[in-house]
Design an enzyme around this catalytic site. Structure first.
Site, mmCIF file in Angstrom:
data_model
loop_
_atom_site.group_PDB
_atom_site.id
_atom_site.type_symbol
_atom_site.label_atom_id
_atom_site.label_comp_id
_atom_site.label_asym_id
_atom_site.label_seq_id
_atom_site.Cartn_x
_atom_site.Cartn_y
_atom_site.Cartn_z
ATOM 1 C CD GLU A 13 -8.377 -15.845 24.928
ATOM 2 O OE1 GLU A 13 -8.217 -16.915 25.526
ATOM 3 O OE2 GLU A 13 -9.169 -14.963 25.308
ATOM 4 C CB SER A 142 -4.915 -17.302 26.306
ATOM 5 O OG SER A 142 -5.934 -18.229 26.013
ATOM 6 C CE1 TYR A 211 -4.216 -22.801 25.955
ATOM 7 C CE2 TYR A 211 -3.193 -20.650 26.082
ATOM 8 C CZ TYR A 211 -4.285 -21.461 26.250
ATOM 9 O OH TYR A 211 -5.456 -20.931 26.729
ATOM 10 N NE ARG A 249 -8.702 -23.365 34.336
ATOM 11 C CZ ARG A 249 -8.388 -22.778 33.179
ATOM 12 N NH1 ARG A 249 -8.617 -23.373 32.029
ATOM 13 N NH2 ARG A 249 -7.845 -21.572 33.176
ATOM 14 C CG ASP A 251 -7.781 -20.475 36.640
ATOM 15 O OD1 ASP A 251 -7.945 -21.708 36.643
ATOM 16 O OD2 ASP A 251 -7.722 -19.796 35.591
ATOM 17 C CD GLU A 263 -8.909 -15.683 34.558
ATOM 18 O OE1 GLU A 263 -8.914 -14.454 34.372
ATOM 19 O OE2 GLU A 263 -8.487 -16.484 33.718
ATOM 20 C CG ASN A 265 -11.021 -19.454 32.868
ATOM 21 O OD1 ASN A 265 -10.624 -18.578 32.121
ATOM 22 N ND2 ASN A 265 -10.387 -19.764 33.985
ATOM 23 N N GLY A 269 -10.005 -23.859 28.252
ATOM 24 C CA GLY A 269 -9.320 -24.493 27.137
ATOM 25 C C GLY A 269 -9.492 -26.002 27.134
#
Length: 310
Positions: A13, A142, A211, A249, A251, A263, A265, A269
């Site tokens: 990443e 990602s 992205y 974060r 999800d 998951e 994070n 990002g």
């Protein structure tokens, strides 16, 4: 204050990390901080490059970024860093382990299998799990190395792809849930506005959706009261059970009024198209103000750990 923006790294990443780092540098207040870019491609380079920093602002993703190793390195060097500590970082990076903890805490998460090598391959086990499934590396993010599989015909190639993205890591085969995708950003223990996600050109939130400009439609969700409470409880239970701090974060997929956590994070990002800055903006926080809070909360958190002897 000398703020080193740590980016690059050794994972798959790297490009996302560099984009996150550039975006952070563009928004750091030069009246408050002396901003120092720290780009590295080998862990041993860090020792020299971080000397003299007052705080390391982590713009890393994947291995030696989100997994607790760089956090441990910086603690050894006595340099404060942003985000969660070593334990939370390593727990959240391991999807299999974090899902087991969340199940124990009563949080819904899609059923899954975890394979350490091709020797564990079993089409019968996946058949019992039920198609379609998502095949993905156990560590990493990602959506790299990730693929949706609708039947046994595509299973083996997807498993090979997931293993090849990082041969030293295990992989997850997770039941695919057709639900509404949302994400819950948490800052300093408070939930920011929940965002709903609809990918523009794919049926799941893949790399391009994450992205590319206009890759996904991401809007603030006004959830019904009862569902809102369930989502808030699930997100905060994840944050606390996995020992996260400063920001994270979560999800989630919504199916029939039930939140299923995919998951957590610990270094989400922070590119121009990323979800956390959008959620913060919906709460009235500019990108610069978000960075200020991440830095100040992280310094407070690190000082607590020193006081506790952690």
């Amino acid at each position: 204050m000398k703020v080193g923006v740590i980016m690059g790294g050794v994972s798959s990443e790297i490009e996302v990390s560099l984009n996150t780092g550039r975006e952070m540098m563009n928004h750091l207040d030069r009246n408050q901080y002396e901003v120092i870019p720290v780009v590295f491609s080998k862990p041993e380079e860090l020792v020299e490059k971080v000397k003299g920093l007052d705080v390391a602002l982590l713009a890393l993703h994947g291995a030696y970024g989100e997994d607790g190793t760089i956090q441990g390195t910086l603690e050894t060097l006595g340099i404060p860093y942003t985000g969660s500590g070593v334990l939370a970082s390593s727990l959240c990076m391991n999807k299999d382990l974090s899902k087991k903890i969340l199940r124990y805490e009563g949080v819904n998460t899609p059923d899954w299998l975890c394979w350490d090598s091709l020797e564990d391959y079993s089409s019968e086990a996946v058949e019992r799990l039920g198609y379609p499934v998502m095949v993905k590396p156990n560590s990493g993010g990602s959506s790299i190395g990730m693929e949706k599989v609708n039947d046994e015909m595509g299973l083996y190639s997807a498993v090979l792809k997931a293993f090849s993205s990082d041969p030293e890591q295990s992989i997850l085969i997770e039941r695919y849930i057709v639900g509404e995708e949302i994400t819950c950003s948490i800052l300093d223990g408070e939930l920011l506005p929940v965002l709903g996600i609809t990918s523009a050109s794919s049926e799941w939130f893949d790399y391009s959706a994450k992205y590319e400009e206009c890759g996904a439609d991401e809007v603030v969700m006004a959830l019904p009261s009862e569902l809102d409470q369930l989502v808030r409880k699930a997100a905060m239970t994840c944050y606390k059970a996995l020992k996260c701090s400063v920001y994270a974060r979560v999800d989630i997929l919504l199916l029939d009024g039930v939140p299923y956590v995919l998951e957590v994070n610990t270094l989400p990002g922070m590119t121009a198209t990323s979800l956390l800055p959008k959620s913060a903006a919906a709460a009235g926080l500019s990108y610069s103000a978000l960075l200020d809070l991440i830095i100040s909360c992280s310094l407070t958190e690190r000082s607590k750990n020193i006081t506790r002897g952690c």
